[in-house]
Design a protein around this motif. Structure first.
Motif, mmCIF file in Angstrom:
data_model
loop_
_atom_site.group_PDB
_atom_site.id
_atom_site.type_symbol
_atom_site.label_atom_id
_atom_site.label_comp_id
_atom_site.label_asym_id
_atom_site.label_seq_id
_atom_site.Cartn_x
_atom_site.Cartn_y
_atom_site.Cartn_z
ATOM 1 N N ALA A 12 5.778 -27.514 -60.500
ATOM 2 C CA ALA A 12 5.070 -26.736 -59.479
ATOM 3 C C ALA A 12 5.782 -26.808 -58.141
ATOM 4 C CB ALA A 12 3.648 -27.260 -59.347
ATOM 5 N N LEU A 13 5.528 -25.809 -57.295
ATOM 6 C CA LEU A 13 6.026 -25.815 -55.917
ATOM 7 C C LEU A 13 4.839 -25.736 -54.962
ATOM 8 C CD1 LEU A 13 9.051 -23.313 -56.058
ATOM 9 C CD2 LEU A 13 9.175 -25.795 -55.743
ATOM 10 N N GLY A 14 4.738 -26.693 -54.068
ATOM 11 C CA GLY A 14 3.721 -26.617 -53.020
ATOM 12 C C GLY A 14 2.371 -27.208 -53.385
ATOM 13 N N TYR A 15 2.175 -27.550 -54.647
ATOM 14 C CA TYR A 15 0.858 -28.060 -55.066
ATOM 15 C C TYR A 15 0.499 -29.368 -54.356
ATOM 16 C CZ TYR A 15 0.099 -24.755 -58.940
ATOM 17 O OH TYR A 15 -0.128 -23.629 -59.691
ATOM 18 N N ALA A 16 1.459 -30.293 -54.257
ATOM 19 C CA ALA A 16 1.148 -31.601 -53.657
ATOM 20 C C ALA A 16 0.809 -31.453 -52.174
ATOM 21 C CB ALA A 16 2.326 -32.557 -53.844
ATOM 22 N N ALA A 17 1.530 -30.556 -51.475
ATOM 23 C CA ALA A 17 1.241 -30.335 -50.052
ATOM 24 C C ALA A 17 -0.132 -29.699 -49.883
ATOM 25 C CB ALA A 17 2.322 -29.443 -49.436
ATOM 26 N N ALA A 18 -0.475 -28.762 -50.779
ATOM 27 C CA ALA A 18 -1.797 -28.140 -50.728
ATOM 28 C C ALA A 18 -2.877 -29.191 -50.966
ATOM 29 C CB ALA A 18 -1.883 -27.032 -51.775
ATOM 30 N N HIS B 145 4.176 -21.329 -46.970
ATOM 31 C CA HIS B 145 4.728 -22.528 -46.322
ATOM 32 C C HIS B 145 4.696 -23.719 -47.273
ATOM 33 C CE1 HIS B 145 5.829 -25.282 -43.127
ATOM 34 N NE2 HIS B 145 4.786 -26.037 -43.435
ATOM 35 N N TRP B 146 3.596 -23.875 -48.001
ATOM 36 C CA TRP B 146 3.523 -24.967 -48.980
ATOM 37 C C TRP B 146 4.647 -24.854 -50.018
ATOM 38 C CZ3 TRP B 146 -2.471 -24.230 -49.820
ATOM 39 C CH2 TRP B 146 -3.149 -24.917 -48.814
ATOM 40 N N VAL B 147 4.831 -23.627 -50.532
ATOM 41 C CA VAL B 147 5.841 -23.418 -51.577
ATOM 42 C C VAL B 147 7.248 -23.717 -51.053
ATOM 43 C CG1 VAL B 147 6.980 -21.623 -52.956
ATOM 44 C CG2 VAL B 147 4.474 -21.814 -52.949
ATOM 45 N N LEU B 148 7.516 -23.316 -49.818
ATOM 46 C CA LEU B 148 8.869 -23.469 -49.268
ATOM 47 C C LEU B 148 9.130 -24.859 -48.691
ATOM 48 C CD1 LEU B 148 9.180 -20.040 -47.429
ATOM 49 C CD2 LEU B 148 10.582 -20.792 -49.364
ATOM 50 N N SER B 149 8.108 -25.478 -48.116
ATOM 51 C CA SER B 149 8.353 -26.701 -47.338
ATOM 52 C C SER B 149 7.494 -27.891 -47.737
ATOM 53 C CB SER B 149 8.134 -26.414 -45.841
ATOM 54 O OG SER B 149 9.023 -25.426 -45.408
ATOM 55 N N GLY B 150 6.585 -27.708 -48.669
ATOM 56 C CA GLY B 150 5.711 -28.821 -49.064
ATOM 57 C C GLY B 150 6.495 -29.915 -49.776
ATOM 58 N N GLY B 151 6.232 -31.169 -49.426
ATOM 59 C CA GLY B 151 6.937 -32.283 -50.056
ATOM 60 C C GLY B 151 6.212 -32.816 -51.280
ATOM 61 N N GLU B 152 6.818 -33.792 -51.934
ATOM 62 C CA GLU B 152 6.202 -34.592 -53.003
ATOM 63 C C GLU B 152 5.878 -33.835 -54.290
ATOM 64 O OE1 GLU B 152 3.981 -38.159 -51.014
ATOM 65 O OE2 GLU B 152 2.961 -36.339 -50.375
ATOM 66 N N ASP B 153 6.582 -32.702 -54.519
ATOM 67 C CA ASP B 153 6.317 -31.997 -55.779
ATOM 68 C C ASP B 153 6.960 -32.688 -56.983
ATOM 69 O OD1 ASP B 153 4.576 -29.860 -55.263
ATOM 70 O OD2 ASP B 153 6.168 -28.719 -54.301
ATOM 71 N N TYR B 154 8.091 -33.365 -56.740
ATOM 72 C CA TYR B 154 8.804 -34.080 -57.808
ATOM 73 C C TYR B 154 9.176 -33.189 -58.990
ATOM 74 C CZ TYR B 154 7.127 -37.693 -54.803
ATOM 75 O OH TYR B 154 6.838 -38.419 -53.692
ATOM 76 N N GLY B 155 9.366 -31.913 -58.719
ATOM 77 C CA GLY B 155 9.964 -31.053 -59.726
ATOM 78 C C GLY B 155 11.472 -31.249 -59.719
ATOM 79 N N LEU B 156 12.142 -30.695 -60.698
ATOM 80 C CA LEU B 156 13.598 -30.808 -60.737
ATOM 81 C C LEU B 156 14.217 -29.487 -60.326
ATOM 82 C CD1 LEU B 156 15.976 -32.718 -61.442
ATOM 83 C CD2 LEU B 156 16.031 -31.583 -63.663
ATOM 84 N N LEU B 157 15.049 -29.522 -59.309
ATOM 85 C CA LEU B 157 15.804 -28.365 -58.847
ATOM 86 C C LEU B 157 17.194 -28.481 -59.463
ATOM 87 C CD1 LEU B 157 15.540 -26.007 -56.719
ATOM 88 C CD2 LEU B 157 16.746 -27.540 -55.126
ATOM 89 N N ALA B 158 17.631 -27.456 -60.195
ATOM 90 C CA ALA B 158 18.939 -27.571 -60.865
ATOM 91 C C ALA B 158 19.651 -26.229 -60.888
ATOM 92 C CB ALA B 158 18.745 -28.102 -62.290
ATOM 93 N N THR B 159 20.958 -26.287 -60.973
ATOM 94 C CA THR B 159 21.767 -25.059 -61.079
ATOM 95 C C THR B 159 22.352 -24.964 -62.486
ATOM 96 O OG1 THR B 159 23.682 -26.264 -60.215
ATOM 97 C CG2 THR B 159 22.353 -25.021 -58.629
ATOM 98 N N PHE B 160 22.421 -23.725 -62.975
ATOM 99 C CA PHE B 160 22.908 -23.482 -64.339
ATOM 100 C C PHE B 160 23.909 -22.327 -64.302
ATOM 101 C CE2 PHE B 160 18.683 -25.279 -64.896
ATOM 102 C CZ PHE B 160 18.815 -26.132 -65.974
ATOM 103 N N PRO B 161 24.900 -22.341 -65.193
ATOM 104 C CA PRO B 161 25.752 -21.152 -65.350
ATOM 105 C C PRO B 161 24.872 -19.972 -65.764
ATOM 106 C CG PRO B 161 26.596 -23.003 -66.634
ATOM 107 C CD PRO B 161 25.261 -23.416 -66.134
ATOM 108 N N GLU B 162 25.282 -18.764 -65.374
ATOM 109 C CA GLU B 162 24.469 -17.580 -65.656
ATOM 110 C C GLU B 162 24.200 -17.428 -67.158
ATOM 111 O OE1 GLU B 162 24.383 -13.291 -63.323
ATOM 112 O OE2 GLU B 162 26.281 -14.252 -63.818
ATOM 113 N N SER B 163 25.139 -17.892 -67.958
ATOM 114 C CA SER B 163 25.027 -17.715 -69.413
ATOM 115 C C SER B 163 24.123 -18.759 -70.075
ATOM 116 C CB SER B 163 26.419 -17.822 -70.026
ATOM 117 O OG SER B 163 26.963 -19.106 -69.734
#
Lengths: 363, 363
Positions: free
Chosen positions: A193-199, A309-327
């Motif tokens: 999730a994004l922003g849930y913990a800040a909410a 604002h929660w989605v963009l700047s809320g802390g403590e979500d502990y999701g994983l942000l990762a980059t992947f090749p397009e394929s």
């Protein structure tokens, strides 16, 4: 006075350590990885791969949580929401989850937790045991099946402060998920999730209301599920501890966990990799939409803006942000939220951003 | 405002982390053992032996130290004693030394330290850098040549609180120095001072005196060396970090570090091993004699008794308590202070004992 009411000061250090061992020994006994547990000056852990990933994090009363959050519905802005669980268990779960999330974000598998616990003198021994039960709960998540609790240290202080150190085993090929290896053309994806913990935090911090209108009660009832999810995200976070290894297996090129808000953390990834991050505003706006009913609970006037604002700047979500090749075929649970481009290290979005994330040293 | 005066809140988390890296990166670069340093969600350490010894310990302002101790001579009971060094360095040194001592007491070699630092908002960034310099000082001791500082966590709080986690590598044969393997007939020996840190604590806690008599000044001058040694033991402890491995090499059968006072720690060893400990009162009385001039500074009336109490029950000495077969040749720095006997788990001494040591949860 029954044993349940005995305070840590009444019991003394050795008796509290025994009470802790009572809780963690049966748990550790089901897992290997600790040739030597509590009882000596230090514990001993086995590391088959010969390398260890390690991180540490502190959670303090007043700064990171307030015991009032668990007191009862009348304290929660007059809503009907019961506290989601007993608070010592939640503190244990959250302190452990934060650290487990860091290990996962390296693509590693958590193998051990160590705890240093500072407690006010009047803390019941039963509180300490429940705190450890909360850590055990966090270690019972998928991905943490081999994690033991290696004991730690006890001290006295004015407020509760918990420092956990987590160790992990790198993947068999030794390759870790780092922040510095994203390249232009790749996809930016997030698991969780994004922003849930800040909410959830803002709901918990709502001032107690003497009178709740019928309309307010109805609003809470209509949106009970999302409000409860946000409270849970703040009080009992459950990072997906298989996400790091599965991202690596799917070809992820870089990654980190979301602890200080998407904008701030993505900026760190951009700087470490020397790339530009362009966010997908449509996806993020849709994610913010889910949080609008919670934002309305805080203040109906600018709910959409608050949710974004929660989605963009809320802390403590502990999701994983990762980059992947397009394929790459993204592992289950990941959603693309942007792209990596050539350019100066910055995060581009057309959404209104406000303050950029959580600074652990901010006043 | 110059960079020296910049507070952690002004600077923000990322800038403080950079200031820390500035101090520790050159230090770590001289040592191997950390394939991946700060900058990602976790650090990565190498463990050649495939096993790690691990411990953690917290030091909090108010509970474990008071910044007044470093303020100046007029605060030190009117004596002529200048603070022994700048306080951030001392806090760093002591927090590291406590943990290094635990690793040493297992017979292991320290390989890495991890730090979680809670700081009041007005703490200068320069304070944080000096704190890390103090940790580097502790890691410069013999026996810690391969220890790196793997970074950590930063947070805000009302008082300074430091949690350090230390990791170590077991000896090549994997055999650790435990508490539970002493047997009847063996010698009990100690490496390092007894009671010095407790004596230093009482000197530091002397109320500031408006007027100091000439006789008092003369007493301080006459016994400057021992008083200074006690202050140093409390503020800048230097555990002998080769003592654990050298004890094992000399055939030590059991051991632990002295952190909560001889009586209390020997009792723990007695219980873990199921043996009785008989202390050598003559040796301990001689040791107490050295501290009598310091005890006289506190109060002339019962100086001998006070000095004996420090030797028997004073905490934070961080010496190594170990048992050896009677035939063993004791390594340099160890002195026999008792014997292991068959019998119920207790510590026998004819000396007056008073309260038995330091309980981290006592009020």
């Amino acid at each position: 006075m029954t044993a349940d009411q005995l305070t840590v000061t009444d019991a003394g250090e050795d008796a509290v350590l025994e009470a802790i061992t009572e809780v963690i020994a049966p748990f550790n006994a089901q897992r290997s990885g600790m040739p030597l547990g509590p009882g000596d000056d230090a514990a001993c852990l086995s590391f088959p791969a010969g390398a260890a990933v390690i991180t540490t994090d502190t959670m303090s009363e007043g700064q990171d949580f307030r015991r009032q959050w668990w007191l009862g519905p009348e304290e929660l802005g007059g809503t009907e929401f019961e506290p989601v669980a007993e608070w010592p268990m939640d503190i244990g779960t959250k302190a452990a989850a934060q650290n487990l999330s860091d290990i996962n974000a390296m693509g590693a598998e958590p193998t051990a937790l160590l705890v240093s616990l500072t407690l006010p003198p009047q803390t019941p021994v039963a509180w300490v045991q429940d705190f450890y039960r909360g850590m055990i709960r966090a270690c019972s998540a998928a991905g943490a099946e081999n994690c033991v609790i290696a004991g730690g240290d006890l001290g006295s202080g004015e407020v509760i402060s918990v420092t956990i150190t987590a160790l992990g085993a790198p993947p068999e090929d030794g390759k870790l998920l780092r922040r510095s290896s994203a390249t232009a053309g790749e996809l930016l994806a997030v698991n969780g999730a994004l922003g849930y913990a800040a909410a959830g935090l803002e709901v918990l911090e709502l001032p107690g209301a003497e009178a709740v209108t019928e309309a307010e009660e109805q609003h809470c009832e209509d949106h009970a599920e999302i409000i409860r999810s946000c409270l849970k995200a703040q009080q009992q976070p459950e990072p997906v501890l298989t996400a790091g290894p599965s991202a690596l297996a799917a070809g992820a090129t870089a990654g980190m966990d979301l602890s200080d808000g998407l904008l701030r953390d993505a900026q760190r990834l951009a700087e470490a990799s020397g790339v530009r991050v362009r966010l997908d505003d449509e996806v993020l706006t849709r994610r913010a939409g889910r949080l609008e009913p919670v934002a309305e609970l805080i203040g109906p006037a600018s709910a959409a803006q608050r949710a974004a604002h929660w989605v963009l700047s809320g802390g403590e979500d502990y999701g994983l942000l990762a980059t992947f090749p397009e394929s790459a075929e993204l592992p289950e649970g990941f959603e693309v939220i942007g792209r990596i481009e050539q350019g100066s290290a910055e995060v581009l979005t057309g959404l209104e951003t406000g303050r950029r994330g959580w600074d652990s040293l901010a006043p």
